[in-house]
Enzyme design. Structure first.
Site, PDB file in Angstrom:
ATOM      1  N   TYR A 160      38.999 -47.278 -15.128  1.00  0.00           N
ATOM      2  CA  TYR A 160      37.682 -47.753 -14.690  1.00  0.00           C
ATOM      3  C   TYR A 160      37.165 -48.829 -15.650  1.00  0.00           C
ATOM      4  O   TYR A 160      36.738 -49.915 -15.232  1.00  0.00           O
ATOM      5  CB  TYR A 160      36.697 -46.571 -14.617  1.00  0.00           C
ATOM      6  CG  TYR A 160      35.252 -46.985 -14.576  1.00  0.00           C
ATOM      7  CD1 TYR A 160      34.736 -47.635 -13.465  1.00  0.00           C
ATOM      8  CD2 TYR A 160      34.401 -46.747 -15.661  1.00  0.00           C
ATOM      9  CE1 TYR A 160      33.405 -48.045 -13.431  1.00  0.00           C
ATOM     10  CE2 TYR A 160      33.076 -47.147 -15.635  1.00  0.00           C
ATOM     11  CZ  TYR A 160      32.584 -47.793 -14.523  1.00  0.00           C
ATOM     12  OH  TYR A 160      31.283 -48.197 -14.497  1.00  0.00           O
ATOM     13  N   SER A 213      29.638 -52.434 -17.616  1.00  0.00           N
ATOM     14  CA  SER A 213      29.369 -51.114 -18.198  1.00  0.00           C
ATOM     15  C   SER A 213      29.668 -51.108 -19.685  1.00  0.00           C
ATOM     16  O   SER A 213      30.614 -51.767 -20.146  1.00  0.00           O
ATOM     17  CB  SER A 213      30.260 -50.081 -17.504  1.00  0.00           C
ATOM     18  OG  SER A 213      30.233 -48.870 -18.207  1.00  0.00           O
ATOM     19  N   LYS A 215      36.350 -53.055 -15.187  1.00  0.00           N
ATOM     20  CA  LYS A 215      35.079 -53.745 -15.495  1.00  0.00           C
ATOM     21  C   LYS A 215      35.340 -54.906 -16.468  1.00  0.00           C
ATOM     22  O   LYS A 215      34.783 -55.997 -16.304  1.00  0.00           O
ATOM     23  CB  LYS A 215      34.076 -52.756 -16.104  1.00  0.00           C
ATOM     24  CG  LYS A 215      33.516 -51.770 -15.113  1.00  0.00           C
ATOM     25  CD  LYS A 215      32.476 -52.414 -14.202  1.00  0.00           C
ATOM     26  CE  LYS A 215      32.135 -51.544 -13.021  1.00  0.00           C
ATOM     27  NZ  LYS A 215      31.190 -52.124 -12.091  1.00  0.00           N
TER      28      LYS A 215
HETATM   29  C1  UD1 Z   1      30.281 -41.826 -18.193  1.00  0.00           C
HETATM   30  C2  UD1 Z   1      31.519 -42.626 -18.350  1.00  0.00           C
HETATM   31  C3  UD1 Z   1      31.158 -44.096 -18.335  1.00  0.00           C
HETATM   32  C4  UD1 Z   1      30.509 -44.454 -17.020  1.00  0.00           C
HETATM   33  C5  UD1 Z   1      29.296 -43.572 -16.810  1.00  0.00           C
HETATM   34  C6  UD1 Z   1      28.847 -43.784 -15.372  1.00  0.00           C
HETATM   35  C7  UD1 Z   1      33.129 -41.269 -19.604  1.00  0.00           C
HETATM   36  C8  UD1 Z   1      33.843 -41.101 -20.899  1.00  0.00           C
HETATM   37  N1  UD1 Z   1      32.221 -42.249 -19.559  1.00  0.00           N
HETATM   38  O1  UD1 Z   1      29.476 -42.059 -19.340  1.00  0.00           O
HETATM   39  O2  UD1 Z   1      32.318 -44.868 -18.483  1.00  0.00           O
HETATM   40  O3  UD1 Z   1      30.121 -45.807 -17.018  1.00  0.00           O
HETATM   41  O4  UD1 Z   1      29.616 -42.186 -16.982  1.00  0.00           O
HETATM   42  O5  UD1 Z   1      27.568 -43.326 -15.175  1.00  0.00           O
HETATM   43  O6  UD1 Z   1      33.351 -40.558 -18.647  1.00  0.00           O
HETATM   44  N2  UD1 Z   1      28.006 -33.971 -20.750  1.00  0.00           N
HETATM   45  C9  UD1 Z   1      27.957 -32.594 -20.861  1.00  0.00           C
HETATM   46  N3  UD1 Z   1      28.112 -31.852 -19.736  1.00  0.00           N
HETATM   47  C10 UD1 Z   1      28.299 -32.401 -18.490  1.00  0.00           C
HETATM   48  C11 UD1 Z   1      28.365 -33.820 -18.379  1.00  0.00           C
HETATM   49  C12 UD1 Z   1      28.213 -34.584 -19.537  1.00  0.00           C
HETATM   50  O7  UD1 Z   1      27.777 -32.068 -21.959  1.00  0.00           O
HETATM   51  O8  UD1 Z   1      28.446 -31.655 -17.495  1.00  0.00           O
HETATM   52  C13 UD1 Z   1      27.787 -34.807 -21.960  1.00  0.00           C
HETATM   53  C14 UD1 Z   1      28.928 -35.727 -22.283  1.00  0.00           C
HETATM   54  O9  UD1 Z   1      29.853 -35.105 -23.138  1.00  0.00           O
HETATM   55  C15 UD1 Z   1      28.183 -36.893 -22.970  1.00  0.00           C
HETATM   56  C16 UD1 Z   1      26.821 -36.912 -22.270  1.00  0.00           C
HETATM   57  O10 UD1 Z   1      26.677 -35.631 -21.689  1.00  0.00           O
HETATM   58  O11 UD1 Z   1      27.973 -36.605 -24.328  1.00  0.00           O
HETATM   59  C17 UD1 Z   1      26.714 -37.974 -21.179  1.00  0.00           C
HETATM   60  O12 UD1 Z   1      27.788 -37.819 -20.287  1.00  0.00           O
HETATM   61  P1  UD1 Z   1      27.857 -38.619 -18.886  1.00  0.00           P
HETATM   62  O13 UD1 Z   1      26.572 -38.475 -18.165  1.00  0.00           O
HETATM   63  O14 UD1 Z   1      29.097 -38.190 -18.169  1.00  0.00           O
HETATM   64  O15 UD1 Z   1      27.941 -40.138 -19.331  1.00  0.00           O
HETATM   65  P2  UD1 Z   1      29.024 -40.889 -20.272  1.00  0.00           P
HETATM   66  O16 UD1 Z   1      30.166 -40.019 -20.589  1.00  0.00           O
HETATM   67  O17 UD1 Z   1      28.277 -41.481 -21.405  1.00  0.00           O
END
Ligand code: UD1
Length: 334
Positions: free
Chosen positions: A142, A118, A146
């Site tokens: 996590y 990842s 990895k």
């Molecule tokens: C997350 C994990 C990453 C993991 C991946 C698995 C973290 C910091 N990172 O990635 O380690 O491998 O998921 O798929 O948790 N967002 C919102 N609202 C939401 C959810 C997300 O605004 O309800 C935003 C987040 O702030 C971010 C983006 O959407 O900017 C993507 O978020 P997400 O889908 O959770 O992925 P990552 O955080 O990149």
């Protein structure tokens, strides 16, 4: 589906703690619908931490004169949030599980492996797009697991006299679903990740999306990620296997992303436009542990593999939504 289309014979191992056995039934249906004849997919229900179980899978295959020649290792837990609450579970399932798998592989002289790593292992101490030589600074249990598995794989490679074939695929943000709408994800409980959450809001299950911050140093202030269609991700595994089989033994790490960034707002707008649906959202404060921008430099993967991602954000939104519409409760209730 991708491997079977290519004529691979497969044994699937899954504990099914986060998945449905119906997914494999659907895999067969998709291939039947395309008139692709396949051999039986052997399915073994079990846990990779159980060395005897893994050993029996390898033994049976050997006795049937079909020894396992390579492993694609996806078996692991992947919630950052859960890993912070329960690190020992993550070390046990991800790391101890991987070690038990590798020991059995070594015993059966099966030394080719594609591992689901990842981009989370890069941590947050970087800016712009990331190359594979960036130092590993995971920021969660996590991520630590990895990174640790990559290290274990490297040690297996070295101790064998550089005789293993290992590809660590460092996924960026996989979203979307199989274009048939027959395969996709339906996380248990409240999704942590953006895309499944968007789908639940679009289905009316949740009132609105919560966007974690619009004050990040990005163009529109919301987090920017490198979303990759699951079909492109799948194709990268097939390409990595082909690459390992056709080259000298080696240990290689590859970023699997598109090299393009999309903000939360851009993803929401595309989803609404393409699927013609409503997606109310509110802005809240930043989520702990988030980073502003995470984009793959995928040049190395493009140069090494016979692969390049071809699907757009529009495809990801369209395919992901089709799966949700056809399977509002995931695999359990069609
Ligand atoms: C997350 C994990 C990453 C993991 C991946 C698995 C973290 C910091 N990172 O990635 O380690 O491998 O998921 O798929 O948790 N967002 C919102 N609202 C939401 C959810 C997300 O605004 O309800 C935003 C987040 O702030 C971010 C983006 O959407 O900017 C993507 O978020 P997400 O889908 O959770 O992925 P990552 O955080 O990149």
């Amino acid at each position: 589906v991708s491997l079977l289309e290519d004529g691979y014979k497969l044994i699937v191992i899954d504990s099914n703690i986060n998945s449905s056995p119906l997914a494999l039934v659907r895999v067969k249906e998709i291939l039947q619908n395309k008139n692709i004849a396949i051999e039986e997919i052997i399915f073994k229900n079990g846990d990779i931490r159980d060395v005897n179980f893994i050993n029996n899978v390898f033994k049976e295959a050997s006795l049937a004169n079909n020894p396992i020649t390579a492993v694609i290792h996806f078996a692991g837990l992947k919630s950052v949030f859960e890993s912070v609450k329960n690190p020992s579970l993550y070390w046990d399932v991800n790391v101890v599980g991987s070690l038990s798998l590798l020991k059995v592989m070594e015993y059966y002289d099966c030394t080719t492996i594609v591992f689901s790593s990842s981009a989370t292992i890069y941590g947050d101490d970087w800016s712009g797009s990331i190359v594979e030589s960036t130092g590993l600074e995971p920021k969660s249990p996590y991520g630590n697991t990895k990174a640790a598995i990559e290290k274990i794989l490297e040690d297996f490679f070295k101790i064998s006299g550089n005789n293993w074939r290992v590809a660590n695929l460092r996924y960026f943000n996989p979203i979307g679903a199989h274009p048939s709408g027959m395969l996709g994800e339906n996380p248990l409980g409240i999704p942590n990740n953006l895309f499944p959450y968007i789908c639940r809001v679009a289905k009316g299950e949740y009132k609105n999306l919560v966007i974690y911050g619009n004050d990040w140093p990005t163009e529109d202030g919301t987090g920017v990620r490198d979303y990759i269609h699951v079909m492109d991700l799948a194709a990268s595994h097939r390409a990595a296997l082909d690459y390992l089989f056709n080259n000298e033994p080696q240990f290689i790490s590859l970023n699997i992303g598109t090299g393009r960034g999309t903000s939360v707002i851009q993803l929401v707008d595309t989803f609404k436009r393409i699927n013609n649906c409503d997606l109310p959202y509110v802005i809240s404060k930043r989520r702990k542990g988030d980073v502003p921008t995470l984009i793959a430099n995928n040049q190395y993967a493009l140069s090494k593999l016979d692969w390049s991602p071809s699907k757009s954000i529009e495809d990801m939104c369209k395919d992901g939504w089709r799966w949700n519409l056809l399977n509002p409760k995931g695999f359990e209730n069609r």
